[in-house]
Design a protein around this motif. Sequence first.
Motif, mmCIF file in Angstrom:
data_model
loop_
_atom_site.group_PDB
_atom_site.id
_atom_site.type_symbol
_atom_site.label_atom_id
_atom_site.label_comp_id
_atom_site.label_asym_id
_atom_site.label_seq_id
_atom_site.Cartn_x
_atom_site.Cartn_y
_atom_site.Cartn_z
ATOM 1 N N VAL A 39 0.835 -1.211 0.000
ATOM 2 C CA VAL A 39 0.000 0.000 0.000
ATOM 3 C C VAL A 39 0.865 1.256 0.000
ATOM 4 O O VAL A 39 0.516 2.254 -0.638
ATOM 5 N N SER A 46 -7.914 -1.674 -3.958
ATOM 6 C CA SER A 46 -8.275 -2.534 -2.828
ATOM 7 C C SER A 46 -7.457 -2.234 -1.575
ATOM 8 O O SER A 46 -7.536 -2.986 -0.601
ATOM 9 N N ASP A 48 -7.631 0.056 0.901
ATOM 10 C CA ASP A 48 -8.342 0.268 2.166
ATOM 11 C C ASP A 48 -8.864 -1.038 2.746
ATOM 12 O O ASP A 48 -8.755 -1.279 3.957
ATOM 13 N N ASP A 49 -9.424 -1.884 1.878
ATOM 14 C CA ASP A 49 -9.928 -3.179 2.350
ATOM 15 C C ASP A 49 -8.790 -4.048 2.883
ATOM 16 O O ASP A 49 -8.949 -4.742 3.890
ATOM 17 N N VAL A 51 -5.881 -3.015 4.174
ATOM 18 C CA VAL A 51 -5.411 -2.476 5.457
ATOM 19 C C VAL A 51 -6.386 -2.860 6.566
ATOM 20 O O VAL A 51 -5.978 -3.233 7.669
ATOM 21 N N SER A 52 -7.667 -2.798 6.273
ATOM 22 C CA SER A 52 -8.681 -3.186 7.257
ATOM 23 C C SER A 52 -8.540 -4.673 7.624
ATOM 24 O O SER A 52 -8.607 -5.040 8.802
#
Length: 143
Positions: A39, A46, A48-49, A51-52
């Motif tokens: 990232v 994708s 953000d997904d 990292v979540s």
Amino acid sequence: EQAHIVIGSLELLRQQVDYAHWFEAADARGMAALVRAIVAAVALPSADDAVSAADDALAVAARSDVRLSTVRDANFRLRDAISRLIEDAFALHDDAARRTVQKLVLDHGAAQIGRERAFVAATGFDVFPETMRSIEETLRPAA
């Protein structure tokens, strides 16, 4: 001969059970670091997904009141998120971004392979046992 294989398999399981949660936690840390590196290097849809999923896996792995299967499930979701990052990177028309992601994944893979080799060392099937580190060494976070 079959009895020896069964006994060897049971011995392997006996050794692994002491390290199973630690192995999954180390796996979560390694994959989360890979997500953060990808990232930081390449802008991907994708991100953000991923990292979540990394944050969730780390939070679950840090807990002592969850089943091992819960940690594994969080790691499976994290692996899926990493797969999406890789797919996104290779869908770009940017050779430098692809090479960067490829290098990050291969570097991560080297540590992961070391953990996996150590985890199944008791099988005696490793072709290069002299290069193997102990389970404990492979599970400790890098300094």
